[in-house]
Design a protein around this motif. Structure first.
Motif, PDB file in Angstrom:
ATOM      1  N   PHE A 127       9.321   6.315  -3.841  1.00  0.00           N
ATOM      2  CA  PHE A 127      10.286   6.125  -2.765  1.00  0.00           C
ATOM      3  C   PHE A 127       9.698   5.106  -1.786  1.00  0.00           C
ATOM      4  N   LYS A 128      10.470   4.069  -1.488  1.00  0.00           N
ATOM      5  CA  LYS A 128      10.007   3.061  -0.534  1.00  0.00           C
ATOM      6  C   LYS A 128      10.413   3.472   0.887  1.00  0.00           C
ATOM      7  N   VAL A 129       9.497   3.316   1.834  1.00  0.00           N
ATOM      8  CA  VAL A 129       9.782   3.607   3.238  1.00  0.00           C
ATOM      9  C   VAL A 129      10.491   2.401   3.840  1.00  0.00           C
ATOM     10  N   ILE A 130      11.811   2.519   4.039  1.00  0.00           N
ATOM     11  CA  ILE A 130      12.598   1.423   4.597  1.00  0.00           C
ATOM     12  C   ILE A 130      12.458   1.382   6.113  1.00  0.00           C
ATOM     13  N   LYS A 131      12.537   2.547   6.732  1.00  0.00           N
ATOM     14  CA  LYS A 131      12.391   2.653   8.179  1.00  0.00           C
ATOM     15  C   LYS A 131      11.498   3.835   8.509  1.00  0.00           C
ATOM     16  N   ALA A 132      10.665   3.670   9.521  1.00  0.00           N
ATOM     17  CA  ALA A 132       9.860   4.768  10.041  1.00  0.00           C
ATOM     18  C   ALA A 132       9.816   4.626  11.554  1.00  0.00           C
ATOM     19  N   HIS A 133      10.211   5.672  12.244  1.00  0.00           N
ATOM     20  CA  HIS A 133      10.211   5.620  13.712  1.00  0.00           C
ATOM     21  C   HIS A 133       9.454   6.825  14.276  1.00  0.00           C
ATOM     22  N   PRO A 134       8.359   6.523  15.031  1.00  0.00           N
ATOM     23  CA  PRO A 134       7.755   5.197  15.190  1.00  0.00           C
ATOM     24  C   PRO A 134       7.004   4.801  13.920  1.00  0.00           C
ATOM     25  N   LYS A 179       0.838  -1.186   0.000  1.00  0.00           N
ATOM     26  CA  LYS A 179       0.000   0.000   0.000  1.00  0.00           C
ATOM     27  C   LYS A 179       0.877   1.242   0.000  1.00  0.00           C
ATOM     28  N   THR A 180       0.383   2.277  -0.664  1.00  0.00           N
ATOM     29  CA  THR A 180       1.094   3.543  -0.610  1.00  0.00           C
ATOM     30  C   THR A 180       0.766   4.234   0.699  1.00  0.00           C
ATOM     31  N   CYS A 181       1.599   5.220   1.061  1.00  0.00           N
ATOM     32  CA  CYS A 181       1.331   5.962   2.278  1.00  0.00           C
ATOM     33  C   CYS A 181       0.060   6.770   2.106  1.00  0.00           C
ATOM     34  N   THR A 182      -0.721   6.848   3.132  1.00  0.00           N
ATOM     35  CA  THR A 182      -1.989   7.565   3.057  1.00  0.00           C
ATOM     36  C   THR A 182      -1.759   9.059   3.119  1.00  0.00           C
ATOM     37  N   GLY A 183      -2.738   9.800   2.640  1.00  0.00           N
ATOM     38  CA  GLY A 183      -2.639  11.250   2.618  1.00  0.00           C
ATOM     39  C   GLY A 183      -2.755  11.842   4.005  1.00  0.00           C
ATOM     40  N   PRO A 184      -2.813  13.166   4.055  1.00  0.00           N
ATOM     41  CA  PRO A 184      -2.833  13.843   5.350  1.00  0.00           C
ATOM     42  C   PRO A 184      -3.929  13.313   6.258  1.00  0.00           C
ATOM     43  N   GLU A 185      -3.495  12.870   7.447  1.00  0.00           N
ATOM     44  CA  GLU A 185      -4.458  12.430   8.456  1.00  0.00           C
ATOM     45  C   GLU A 185      -3.734  12.432   9.802  1.00  0.00           C
ATOM     46  N   ASP A 186      -4.449  12.644  10.868  1.00  0.00           N
ATOM     47  CA  ASP A 186      -3.842  12.741  12.193  1.00  0.00           C
ATOM     48  C   ASP A 186      -3.905  11.394  12.889  1.00  0.00           C
ATOM     49  N   THR A 187      -2.734  10.715  12.978  1.00  0.00           N
ATOM     50  CA  THR A 187      -2.691   9.418  13.662  1.00  0.00           C
ATOM     51  C   THR A 187      -2.408   9.571  15.141  1.00  0.00           C
ATOM     52  N   GLY A 188      -2.016  10.778  15.542  1.00  0.00           N
ATOM     53  CA  GLY A 188      -1.678  10.988  16.954  1.00  0.00           C
ATOM     54  C   GLY A 188      -0.223  10.739  17.254  1.00  0.00           C
ATOM     55  N   LYS A 189       0.523  10.115  16.312  1.00  0.00           N
ATOM     56  CA  LYS A 189       1.954   9.846  16.509  1.00  0.00           C
ATOM     57  C   LYS A 189       2.757  10.635  15.483  1.00  0.00           C
ATOM     58  N   GLU A 190       3.773  11.342  15.949  1.00  0.00           N
ATOM     59  CA  GLU A 190       4.630  12.112  15.053  1.00  0.00           C
ATOM     60  C   GLU A 190       5.832  11.281  14.639  1.00  0.00           C
ATOM     61  N   THR A 191       6.141  11.254  13.354  1.00  0.00           N
ATOM     62  CA  THR A 191       7.310  10.518  12.867  1.00  0.00           C
ATOM     63  C   THR A 191       8.580  11.277  13.225  1.00  0.00           C
ATOM     64  N   LYS A 192       9.478  10.625  13.934  1.00  0.00           N
ATOM     65  CA  LYS A 192      10.774  11.245  14.230  1.00  0.00           C
ATOM     66  C   LYS A 192      11.732  11.102  13.056  1.00  0.00           C
ATOM     67  N   MET A 193      11.723   9.922  12.404  1.00  0.00           N
ATOM     68  CA  MET A 193      12.653   9.674  11.313  1.00  0.00           C
ATOM     69  C   MET A 193      12.029   8.772  10.264  1.00  0.00           C
ATOM     70  N   VAL A 194      12.309   9.090   8.994  1.00  0.00           N
ATOM     71  CA  VAL A 194      11.924   8.238   7.874  1.00  0.00           C
ATOM     72  C   VAL A 194      13.166   8.001   7.024  1.00  0.00           C
ATOM     73  N   VAL A 195      13.437   6.741   6.709  1.00  0.00           N
ATOM     74  CA  VAL A 195      14.535   6.399   5.797  1.00  0.00           C
ATOM     75  C   VAL A 195      13.906   5.909   4.496  1.00  0.00           C
ATOM     76  N   LEU A 196      14.243   6.574   3.386  1.00  0.00           N
ATOM     77  CA  LEU A 196      13.659   6.259   2.087  1.00  0.00           C
ATOM     78  C   LEU A 196      14.689   5.627   1.154  1.00  0.00           C
ATOM     79  N   GLN A 197      14.217   4.790   0.259  1.00  0.00           N
ATOM     80  CA  GLN A 197      15.040   4.230  -0.809  1.00  0.00           C
ATOM     81  C   GLN A 197      14.360   4.574  -2.126  1.00  0.00           C
ATOM     82  N   SER A 198      15.102   5.153  -3.064  1.00  0.00           N
ATOM     83  CA  SER A 198      14.499   5.519  -4.346  1.00  0.00           C
ATOM     84  C   SER A 198      14.230   4.266  -5.177  1.00  0.00           C
ATOM     85  N   ILE A 199      13.013   4.155  -5.696  1.00  0.00           N
ATOM     86  CA  ILE A 199      12.590   2.997  -6.477  1.00  0.00           C
ATOM     87  C   ILE A 199      12.544   3.331  -7.964  1.00  0.00           C
TER      88      ILE A 199
END
Length: 373
Positions: free
Chosen positions: A88-95, A16-36
């Motif tokens: 871009f593939k999401v390799i890591k997302a914290h949290p 699945k692709t990442c969903t559009g703007p929405e409030d999950t209540g958790k803020e992403t501290k870090m995202v590691v992307l890989q170009s596809i």
């Protein structure tokens, strides 16, 4: 131009692709992307290679279009500005399963770099590590620092060396520390930090610390650190790893702040480490072999999960397993006895099976071994 023969990338079509703007209540501290690239036009368009010369500018660009998006590891983000529909593939997302904000750190890494930056998930607890009470006590200062990194400043326990006999729980304690503090753990083998080309190793070291710093507080665990940090008198054995060691020394020296990042090196042979590297570790924590009472507890813990019932005096077995580590007890004693029982179509693991395992272990122990076996 015909599009009939175009086959979507199976990886993308299943995710699945990442969903559009929405409030999950958790803020992403870090995202590691890989170009596809362009997965749905792979036969028509050559995928451009993405090279980032200004990481801060890329982060601003990425946050501007993806702020508010919910990201999950394994999902995809699509560019809609400079390279429309470039994936871009999401390799890591914290949290994981969290929302990108203007504070999110966004990193782009190549395939070989992504393989090395591994965030390890674990369910181990401190109580799962039987024995090693002195090591656990010394780790209290690390837990305190991870809770309040800002208050420590120059008094932080930034670099710690775990050393001791193989199989005594060094990696397990690091995993339990990360799990109980709910902080990311980046676990790497030192040998994986040696690149094929000049500069590869140094870049992997810096990427590792950058990824950990981006989602701090975090723990970096470098296993078998002697593989790159051998004393210079073993130069013929250590090979050309000077650039890797120099990059590691730079990070351990704190030239980059790395606030909230604890680096744990692990080795079975601390006396073989180069002094320049060993001196960077402010604290050395020794892991010792379990005593008889601890061996009994280890035996009871593992026997409980064995697929065949065990008919044996555990206290007697604990006494006879003197000199064994926790790993030895599982792999050299219990597993060998279990496999012997299964191979002979027994309905339980008997004392005779354990006698066989003990003799087998004694024979292995007395066989001549190489210097670093």
């Amino acid at each position: 131009m015909k599009l009939n023969n175009i086959t979507p990338d199976p990886i993308v079509s299943e995710k699945k692709t990442c969903t559009g703007p929405e409030d999950t209540g958790k803020e992403t501290k870090m995202v590691v992307l890989q170009s596809i690239g362009y997965p749905f036009l792979c036969n028509l368009v050559e995928n451009p290679k993405i090279e980032i010369f200004d990481t801060e500018l890329f982060e601003l660009y990425a946050r501007e279009q993806w702020a508010g998006y919910t990201v999950k590891e394994g999902s995809f983000l699509f560019d809609q500005k400079l390279l429309p529909d470039f994936a871009f593939k999401v390799i890591k997302a914290h949290p994981d399963d969290s929302r990108i904000t203007q504070n999110t750190s966004i990193l782009l890494m190549e395939v070989e770099e992504v393989r090395e930056v591994k965030k390890v998930e674990s369910n181990f607890k401190m109580s799962d590590v039987i024995g090693q009470d002195r090591a656990k006590t010394k780790c209290k200062i690390i837990t305190k620092y991870l809770q309040e990194p800002e208050t420590f400043q120059g008094w932080a326990p930034r670099n710690v060396l775990f050393h001791g006999t193989p199989g005594t729980g060094k990696t397990m304690l690091a995993k339990s520390l990360s799990h109980e503090m709910q902080v990311p753990l980046f676990l790497v083998k030192a040998t994986s930090l040696i690149g094929e080309h000049v500069g590869d190793g140094a870049r992997q070291i810096h990427d590792l610390f950058e990824a950990a710093s981006a989602c701090a507080p975090a723990v970096i665990f470098i296993d078998e650190i002697d593989a790159i940090g051998l004393d210079r008198k073993y130069q013929s054995l250590r090979g050309d790893v000077s650039e890797v060691v120099n990059a590691l020394l730079t990070e351990l020296d704190g030239i980059n702040p790395n606030l909230g990042v604890v680096t744990i090196g692990a080795t079975n042979n601390p006396q073989l480490l180069d002094y320049a590297l060993r001196s960077r570790f402010e604290e050395e924590i020794e892991f010792v072999l379990p005593d008889e009472g601890e061996r009994k507890r280890i035996l009871e813990m593992y026997i409980e999960s064995m697929p065949l019932p065990v008919d044996v005096n555990v206290k007697k077995l604990a006494s006879l397993s003197k000199g064994m580590s926790g790993r030895d007890i599982k792999d050299r004693l219990l597993k060998v006895a279990l496999h012997k029982a299964i191979s002979e179509d027994q309905e339980s693991v008997t004392w005779e099976n354990f006698q066989y395992a003990l003799k087998h272990h004694e024979k292995e122990k007395n066989e001549p071994k190489g210097m670093f076996a």
